[in-house]
Design a protein around this motif. Structure first.
Motif, PDB file in Angstrom:
ATOM      1  N   SER A   1      -1.562   6.781   3.622  1.00 26.17           N
ATOM      2  CA  SER A   1      -2.336   7.677   2.768  1.00 26.17           C
ATOM      3  C   SER A   1      -3.213   6.948   1.759  1.00 26.17           C
ATOM      4  O   SER A   1      -4.210   7.487   1.311  1.00 26.17           O
ATOM      5  CB  SER A   1      -1.401   8.621   2.015  1.00 26.17           C
ATOM      6  OG  SER A   1      -0.519   7.866   1.192  1.00 26.17           O
TER       7      SER A   1
ATOM      8  N   GLU B   1      -7.867  -3.829   6.448  1.00 26.36           N
ATOM      9  CA  GLU B   1      -8.255  -2.488   6.895  1.00 26.36           C
ATOM     10  C   GLU B   1      -7.172  -1.879   7.791  1.00 26.36           C
ATOM     11  O   GLU B   1      -6.847  -0.698   7.665  1.00 26.36           O
ATOM     12  CB  GLU B   1      -9.598  -2.523   7.632  1.00 26.36           C
ATOM     13  CG  GLU B   1     -10.768  -2.949   6.757  1.00 26.36           C
ATOM     14  CD  GLU B   1     -10.847  -4.466   6.523  1.00 26.36           C
ATOM     15  OE1 GLU B   1     -11.491  -4.852   5.540  1.00 26.36           O
ATOM     16  OE2 GLU B   1     -10.245  -5.250   7.285  1.00 26.36           O
TER      17      GLU B   1
ATOM     18  N   ASN C   1      -5.797   4.077   0.070  1.00 29.07           N
ATOM     19  CA  ASN C   1      -6.985   3.355   0.507  1.00 29.07           C
ATOM     20  C   ASN C   1      -7.139   2.063  -0.282  1.00 29.07           C
ATOM     21  O   ASN C   1      -8.197   1.458  -0.287  1.00 29.07           O
ATOM     22  CB  ASN C   1      -8.235   4.234   0.365  1.00 29.07           C
ATOM     23  CG  ASN C   1      -8.443   4.698  -1.064  1.00 29.07           C
ATOM     24  OD1 ASN C   1      -7.691   4.356  -1.958  1.00 29.07           O
ATOM     25  ND2 ASN C   1      -9.476   5.489  -1.268  1.00 29.07           N
ATOM     26  N   THR C   2      -6.038   1.654  -0.942  1.00 27.15           N
ATOM     27  CA  THR C   2      -6.066   0.453  -1.759  1.00 27.15           C
ATOM     28  C   THR C   2      -4.840  -0.397  -1.468  1.00 27.15           C
ATOM     29  O   THR C   2      -3.738   0.129  -1.297  1.00 27.15           O
ATOM     30  CB  THR C   2      -6.068   0.821  -3.266  1.00 27.15           C
ATOM     31  OG1 THR C   2      -7.161   1.701  -3.515  1.00 27.15           O
ATOM     32  CG2 THR C   2      -6.196  -0.408  -4.138  1.00 27.15           C
TER      33      THR C   2
ATOM     34  N   ASN D   1     -11.884  -6.050  -3.136  1.00 30.77           N
ATOM     35  CA  ASN D   1     -12.294  -5.783  -1.752  1.00 30.77           C
ATOM     36  C   ASN D   1     -13.082  -6.927  -1.193  1.00 30.77           C
ATOM     37  O   ASN D   1     -14.003  -7.425  -1.834  1.00 30.77           O
ATOM     38  CB  ASN D   1     -13.091  -4.490  -1.670  1.00 30.77           C
ATOM     39  CG  ASN D   1     -12.235  -3.282  -1.969  1.00 30.77           C
ATOM     40  OD1 ASN D   1     -11.035  -3.281  -1.737  1.00 30.77           O
ATOM     41  ND2 ASN D   1     -12.855  -2.244  -2.501  1.00 30.77           N
TER      42      ASN D   1
ATOM     43  N   CYS E   1       0.867  -1.181   0.000  1.00 31.38           N
ATOM     44  CA  CYS E   1       0.000   0.000   0.000  1.00 31.38           C
ATOM     45  C   CYS E   1       0.899   1.225   0.000  1.00 31.38           C
ATOM     46  O   CYS E   1       2.079   1.152   0.343  1.00 31.38           O
ATOM     47  CB  CYS E   1      -0.940   0.009   1.203  1.00 31.38           C
ATOM     48  SG  CYS E   1      -0.133   0.255   2.791  1.00 31.38           S
TER      49      CYS E   1
ATOM     50  N   LEU F   1      -4.042  -0.572   6.037  1.00 32.79           N
ATOM     51  CA  LEU F   1      -4.173   0.750   5.426  1.00 32.79           C
ATOM     52  C   LEU F   1      -4.249   1.885   6.445  1.00 32.79           C
ATOM     53  O   LEU F   1      -4.051   3.051   6.083  1.00 32.79           O
ATOM     54  CB  LEU F   1      -5.427   0.797   4.546  1.00 32.79           C
ATOM     55  CG  LEU F   1      -5.383  -0.086   3.302  1.00 32.79           C
ATOM     56  CD1 LEU F   1      -6.758  -0.133   2.645  1.00 32.79           C
ATOM     57  CD2 LEU F   1      -4.314   0.375   2.334  1.00 32.79           C
ATOM     58  N   THR F   2      -4.520   1.575   7.701  1.00 36.40           N
ATOM     59  CA  THR F   2      -4.664   2.601   8.728  1.00 36.40           C
ATOM     60  C   THR F   2      -3.357   3.365   8.900  1.00 36.40           C
ATOM     61  O   THR F   2      -2.281   2.781   8.915  1.00 36.40           O
ATOM     62  CB  THR F   2      -5.081   1.965  10.066  1.00 36.40           C
ATOM     63  OG1 THR F   2      -6.325   1.300   9.873  1.00 36.40           O
ATOM     64  CG2 THR F   2      -5.224   3.006  11.157  1.00 36.40           C
TER      65      THR F   2
END
Length: 174
Positions: free
Chosen positions: A92, A85, A94-95, A173, A53, A88-89
């Motif tokens: 920057s 999830e 979101n994928t 997803n 990511c 990604l936290t």
């Protein structure tokens, strides 16, 4: 005080330009075909696949996909399994992207998931340059512990390991 802001802006522009140049060099050297975000065709990751990511559109963070989670080397040195999830936290992007071949099949070596799983809850002295997520990821893939500092080095090593250009595809997803 506007002068420091000008220098900060110039530094950010130089970093962005350097990233673009590095991408073009990797493509011309034949290591990579699609960087993360350059192709929209989503792929289902499989156990042992290398995923990444973005971090502020300049850096990448990598790990190994296992049982719908990602095993990563965290910045504090803990090797842990986390949800997509959570991966990604505080980043920057979101994928999440998965490394694939030209047929969009995830690149996987048979023992990668087992090697990554066997390292869960270990501590590894984290260092941004000498012992980071890319080094951990490639150690899981190849079984060889060698210094890999940058995402470009990870791509070159994966290209040689799998004997194919790397196509970073977004994951489907869950």
């Amino acid at each position: 005080m506007p002068l420091p802001l000008v220098w900060l802006g110039a530094g950010a522009a130089a970093l962005f330009a350097g990233t673009k140049l590095t991408r073009e060099i990797q493509k011309s050297q034949g290591y990579i075909n699609h960087f993360p975000g350059e192709c929209k065709r989503a792929v289902q990751p499989i156990d042992g696949a290398v995923v990444c990511c973005g971090i502020y559109e300049v850096f990448q963070h990598t790990g190994i996909w296992v049982d719908n989670n990602i095993i990563e080397l965290r910045g504090n040195g803990l090797i842990r399994g986390i949800s997509p999830e959570r991966f990604l936290t505080e980043r920057s992007g979101n994928t999440i992207f998965v490394a694939c071949d030209k047929h969009r099949q995830p690149l996987v070596k048979p023992d990668t998931a087992a090697v990554a799983s066997s390292r869960l809850f270990e501590y590894s002295e984290y260092d941004l340059l000498s012992n980071n997520c890319h080094r951990f990821t490639m150690h899981c893939v190849t079984g060889v512990d060698r210094q890999i500092t940058r995402f470009a080095e990870l791509n070159a090593t994966m290209c040689a390991t799998f004997n194919t250009k790397i196509y970073w595809q977004p994951i489907i997803n869950a």
